[in-house]
Design an enzyme around this catalytic site. Sequence first.
Site, PDB file in Angstrom:
ATOM      1  N   ALA B  43      58.608  40.831  36.479  1.00  8.81           N
ATOM      2  CA  ALA B  43      59.639  43.013  37.764  1.00  8.81           C
ATOM      3  C   ALA B  43      58.889  42.139  38.712  1.00  8.81           C
ATOM      4  O   ALA B  43      57.724  41.610  39.005  1.00  8.81           O
ATOM      5  CB  ALA B  43      58.319  44.054  37.162  1.00  8.81           C
ATOM      6  N   VAL B 132      38.732  34.763  40.900  1.00  8.39           N
ATOM      7  CA  VAL B 132      37.675  33.853  41.971  1.00  8.39           C
ATOM      8  C   VAL B 132      38.430  32.268  41.980  1.00  8.39           C
ATOM      9  O   VAL B 132      38.304  32.460  40.730  1.00  8.39           O
ATOM     10  CB  VAL B 132      36.204  33.953  41.530  1.00  8.39           C
ATOM     11  CG1 VAL B 132      34.976  34.024  42.172  1.00  8.39           C
ATOM     12  CG2 VAL B 132      35.861  35.472  40.930  1.00  8.39           C
ATOM     13  N   ASP B 201      36.873  39.841  51.049  1.00  7.05           N
ATOM     14  CA  ASP B 201      37.735  39.403  50.162  1.00  7.05           C
ATOM     15  C   ASP B 201      36.508  38.353  49.638  1.00  7.05           C
ATOM     16  O   ASP B 201      36.541  38.459  48.669  1.00  7.05           O
ATOM     17  CB  ASP B 201      39.461  37.964  50.456  1.00  7.05           C
ATOM     18  CG  ASP B 201      39.402  36.996  49.584  1.00  7.05           C
ATOM     19  OD1 ASP B 201      39.840  37.207  48.846  1.00  7.05           O
ATOM     20  OD2 ASP B 201      38.798  36.327  49.452  1.00  7.05           O
ATOM     21  N   LYS B 205      34.917  38.215  45.818  1.00  8.49           N
ATOM     22  CA  LYS B 205      34.571  38.288  44.331  1.00  8.49           C
ATOM     23  C   LYS B 205      33.155  37.732  44.369  1.00  8.49           C
ATOM     24  O   LYS B 205      32.507  37.837  42.714  1.00  8.49           O
ATOM     25  CB  LYS B 205      35.365  36.251  44.969  1.00  8.49           C
ATOM     26  CG  LYS B 205      36.664  36.309  45.348  1.00  8.49           C
ATOM     27  CD  LYS B 205      36.877  35.112  46.071  1.00  8.49           C
ATOM     28  CE  LYS B 205      38.604  35.159  45.943  1.00  8.49           C
ATOM     29  NZ  LYS B 205      39.441  34.143  47.370  1.00  8.49           N
TER      30      LYS B 205
END
Lengths: 437, 437
Positions: B43, B132, B201, B205
């Site tokens: 998709a 991660v 970000d 993580k």
Amino acid sequence: MKPINVGLLGIGTVGGGTWTVLTRNQEEITRRAGRPIQITAVADRDTERATSLTGGSVKVTGDAFEVVRDPSIDIVVELIGGYTVAKQLVLEAIANGKHVVTANKALLAVHGQEIFAAAQAKGVMVAFEAAVAGGIPIIKAVREGLTANRIDWIAGIINGTTNYILSEMRDKGLTFADALADAQRLGYAEADPTFDIEGVDAAHKITLLSALAFGIPVQFDRAHIEGITKLTAEDIRYAEELGYRIKLLGITKRKADGFELRVHPTLIPSKRLIANVEGVMNAVVVKGDAVGATLYYGRGAGAEPTASAVIADLVDVTRLHTADPEHRVPHLAFRADQLSDTPILPISEVESAYYLRLRVQDRPGVLADITRILADQGISIDAMLQKEPSEGEQQANIIMLTHVTREKQVDAAIVRIEGLDSTVGAVTRLRLEELNG
Amino acid sequence: MKPINVGLLGIGTVGGGTWTVLTRNQEEITRRAGRPIQITAVADRDTERATSLTGGSVKVTGDAFEVVRDPSIDIVVELIGGYTVAKQLVLEAIANGKHVVTANKALLAVHGQEIFAAAQAKGVMVAFEAAVAGGIPIIKAVREGLTANRIDWIAGIINGTTNYILSEMRDKGLTFADALADAQRLGYAEADPTFDIEGVDAAHKITLLSALAFGIPVQFDRAHIEGITKLTAEDIRYAEELGYRIKLLGITKRKADGFELRVHPTLIPSKRLIANVEGVMNAVVVKGDAVGATLYYGRGAGAEPTASAVIADLVDVTRLHTADPEHRVPHLAFRADQLSDTPILPISEVESAYYLRLRVQDRPGVLADITRILADQGISIDAMLQKEPSEGEQQANIIMLTHVTREKQVDAAIVRIEGLDSTVGAVTRLRLEELNG
């Protein structure tokens, strides 16, 4: 939930560490594993010491076969070492339907195929994270973490004793003999250090990693092995001047016509992370086609670091205990019926760059003779260092780095160079790996 | 054996890499996994591009919900990103009994508890190695490789963009703005780099690693986050003079009364391996009580490195597909009913050493006032650097490193120091971690 019962064979350094860590972290380990993991039987020659260490809470015996035959034991942890009794014990444990966890790299590197086949037939697991690089989960990384990759090569500092010796030789300018004596005094080298300093221990380990990386059988007898006993402080210094460190590496590589499998002192560019792994620490670089180079670093030996790997295996086995054997992670990363018969290449067919050091009469034309021989063998020179003679001396040292070439070409060139009138003594030859990811 | 059917949501950078690597290494991956892993539906909003990339061999749709509802799909790989549609898709895939593999750290850091609970209830797996540190198998290492350990702390360079910027600032003496512009030009930073440079970000993580390490719920809202936008080349230089590098670290630590969870620029001793991780590379150090410090290094982003992690998860899920859900590796390393409610500590209660830089009037008594304030707050000084004023200037720079202290003590001291007549402007405060294992 019902605990998993573990029988411990050998409660020396690693066995003692396993007992200590399993006891100390019991609560966290149970929260991870889903059920308690408990040592219920210990076999050791020194039953008195074993009883005192375990506080009289478990069955202690001097006969390890009693433990592998005990129907209440689910997993046998083999920490006896060696090839003979350990092999019998492991095979009998498997035959009795017990899973096995072992730190015995020598046993698996030499008899791995027989042991894994027996385990496969019986539907039990043989886990051996502790056999390579102590507490670093490198086997798990190669077998499960990098399964997307076609692995190109693995290179590792996988023997702490020799890395300690090389670090000391470089730091303090010591000779090999003096650095070894230091290591023995500090307990980093055994009284008989042969297996470590001759590269045999590293070869056991890189043999296992090679099988895991490439989906080939364990083939210790095909490994090329050179230790560090002939290394001089002089070569370490010259390498340094040229921008390299010398490390004892276990190396295994994929080539078009086979796999390389070798242990030897190796020059590595100083700027690589692995070149800066010092003392007894271990590190392994794995180069995969998708991930590039990844590095794994940590303590490669010692009671608790090695126990960390033993217990991780115990948790793995506990988690996978009830799984259909067909769906467990394969012992050698690839399924047993899917191993490849691509051969390990002989050392003469290995490709590497080389460090050559030679002592020559300091007179005109000598260098021309040498470079002519190298050119004849198709070897091109990457860098050269000429150390002029001290006053009164008639001889100079020449150090050369070659580009990547096939080992037999270099060997042929060395024979011819050593045959020159102007060459004094033997040529020192070391391999050099760029290890760029 | 019957192939495993994978539905891919999003065939951009990582999705394209996953397609490429899965196709290229199909033979080796099948030898490892025991059955073929094949993408049978894709998709993507850009259906034309998706069709051209996949060569027309699979079903392509613009509607991702079609894939998560397709009964022939065994595993859904979610690479769309973001919190909204991605969350709906993942939850619907789980509700439909499909396993999920995702690289979406933002989604899991924020909605992880809800998603893992849904998966637990349904008996399916949610795997997220790619979330991660890209291709580095760090989640596997923490969740499975170090299960013997009580983990003391984790510290990681887990954002390549900021590590590239910091490396450039140090190497070339660039300002933050110039280094960011370079990174954007080279494709290492996005047009809107906010999530990277503000540390969000990295916080996603380290939040995931924190849960895995300590057996606590995923709690992104409790993370303390500082980015690198205020860092100056001057501080990087002074840190260097004192023997340190500045890195953006995600840090999580076990303390007596709770856990620390924080992202900020951090001074690290230059001799540590992790201080020498440069450019876009990632590295994570995990300190366990048994194993000591282990380090994991590699590429943290990019099409194929991230695909390496996605596919490793696909192989894991394939291997564990038929296992009793009760015996699989828990999503968050500890069993879902065994998570601890020990809190994340507020940043004021965090303990660290500190780098302080202040600009003062160059006159007698100034240093005495400052050191008095520090002593009053119970802060002891480890090292000091005084930069004398240039000719004609009346102001000097003082740089101090403190011993480990509690953050609120330092903040209180800074308020008082900034209140002194002799202090010019604000005090720059950076945290310092020894990271010794």
